[in-house]
Scaffold this motif. Sequence first.
Motif, PDB file in Angstrom:
ATOM      1  N   ASP A  19       0.805  -1.213   0.000  1.00 22.22           N
ATOM      2  CA  ASP A  19       0.000   0.000   0.000  1.00 22.22           C
ATOM      3  C   ASP A  19       0.842   1.270   0.000  1.00 22.22           C
ATOM      4  N   CYS A  29      -4.608   1.696  -4.178  1.00 23.13           N
ATOM      5  CA  CYS A  29      -5.100   0.316  -4.233  1.00 23.13           C
ATOM      6  C   CYS A  29      -5.968   0.013  -3.015  1.00 23.13           C
ATOM      7  N   SER A  30      -7.001  -0.775  -3.220  1.00 26.88           N
ATOM      8  CA  SER A  30      -7.809  -1.250  -2.106  1.00 26.88           C
ATOM      9  C   SER A  30      -8.003  -2.750  -2.269  1.00 26.88           C
ATOM     10  N   ASN A  31      -8.207  -3.431  -1.161  1.00 25.52           N
ATOM     11  CA  ASN A  31      -8.287  -4.889  -1.166  1.00 25.52           C
ATOM     12  C   ASN A  31      -9.334  -5.385  -2.169  1.00 25.52           C
ATOM     13  N   TRP A  45      -5.288  -6.353  -6.631  1.00 23.62           N
ATOM     14  CA  TRP A  45      -4.445  -6.180  -5.455  1.00 23.62           C
ATOM     15  C   TRP A  45      -5.163  -6.770  -4.248  1.00 23.62           C
ATOM     16  N   TYR A  46      -4.403  -7.450  -3.385  1.00 24.20           N
ATOM     17  CA  TYR A  46      -5.020  -8.084  -2.222  1.00 24.20           C
ATOM     18  C   TYR A  46      -4.254  -7.791  -0.946  1.00 24.20           C
ATOM     19  N   ILE A  47      -4.948  -7.968   0.181  1.00 28.00           N
ATOM     20  CA  ILE A  47      -4.358  -8.007   1.521  1.00 28.00           C
ATOM     21  C   ILE A  47      -4.872  -9.296   2.151  1.00 28.00           C
ATOM     22  N   ASP A  48      -3.945 -10.148   2.607  1.00 29.65           N
ATOM     23  CA  ASP A  48      -4.342 -11.425   3.210  1.00 29.65           C
ATOM     24  C   ASP A  48      -3.242 -11.865   4.167  1.00 29.65           C
ATOM     25  N   THR A 104       1.892  -9.854   3.429  1.00 27.39           N
ATOM     26  CA  THR A 104       0.423  -9.855   3.451  1.00 27.39           C
ATOM     27  C   THR A 104      -0.238  -9.143   2.275  1.00 27.39           C
ATOM     28  N   MET A 105       0.540  -8.631   1.315  1.00 23.14           N
ATOM     29  CA  MET A 105      -0.024  -7.906   0.176  1.00 23.14           C
ATOM     30  C   MET A 105       0.616  -8.377  -1.113  1.00 23.14           C
TER      31      MET A 105
END
Length: 185
Positions: free
Chosen positions: A30, A36-38, A59-62, A69-70
């Motif tokens: 980020d 970017c947003s999840n 784009w992801y966050i996990d 985590t991204m």
Amino acid sequence: MKSKILMSLLALSFAGFTGAASATTIYFNDTECPTCSNGSNVVGNEWNSFGISVSNAYWYIDGRDTFDTMGLSVSPTPGIITLSSVSNGATIDYWVIGGHRSVYEAFDSAHVSLGSLAVDASSGDVLGTHSFLGAVASIEWTGDTGYSQISTLTISAVPEPETYAMLLAGLGLLGFAARRRQQNV
């Protein structure tokens, strides 16, 4: 004394050669992409300042991605990272969610494969690092939608012409010093 001078010249020659070409690492986080947003699709130009464009990815966050985590995940079509200039090699940190399979592949500027990596995560999540060697122009990855990720990308720099000139000059000085040494013996 003369051998110390020779070794110093050799060290300077190779220091100039290795120091000018460095690698760039893109974390797909980020900080690099504040817009970017999840779960959002990437437009393609979010990482232009890093010398790449991205298509067919989101784009992801996990938290299960223990690298940072991204990252980027494939959309229904293969994800593509295109380099603005050809790299001397590239390394990816990848993550495939358990129960799924993915393929990561690098291509040169003529879209000839430089190698691929098939990942079978049928027994659980698989995280790893893989390097592609050669004149990398793009990286593509496929898999089930949302289950094949790239967490980081490290692009190896191609040495600048000045770097080669410095190396040749250093080697020339070494040759000159060695020849003078032979004549004095």
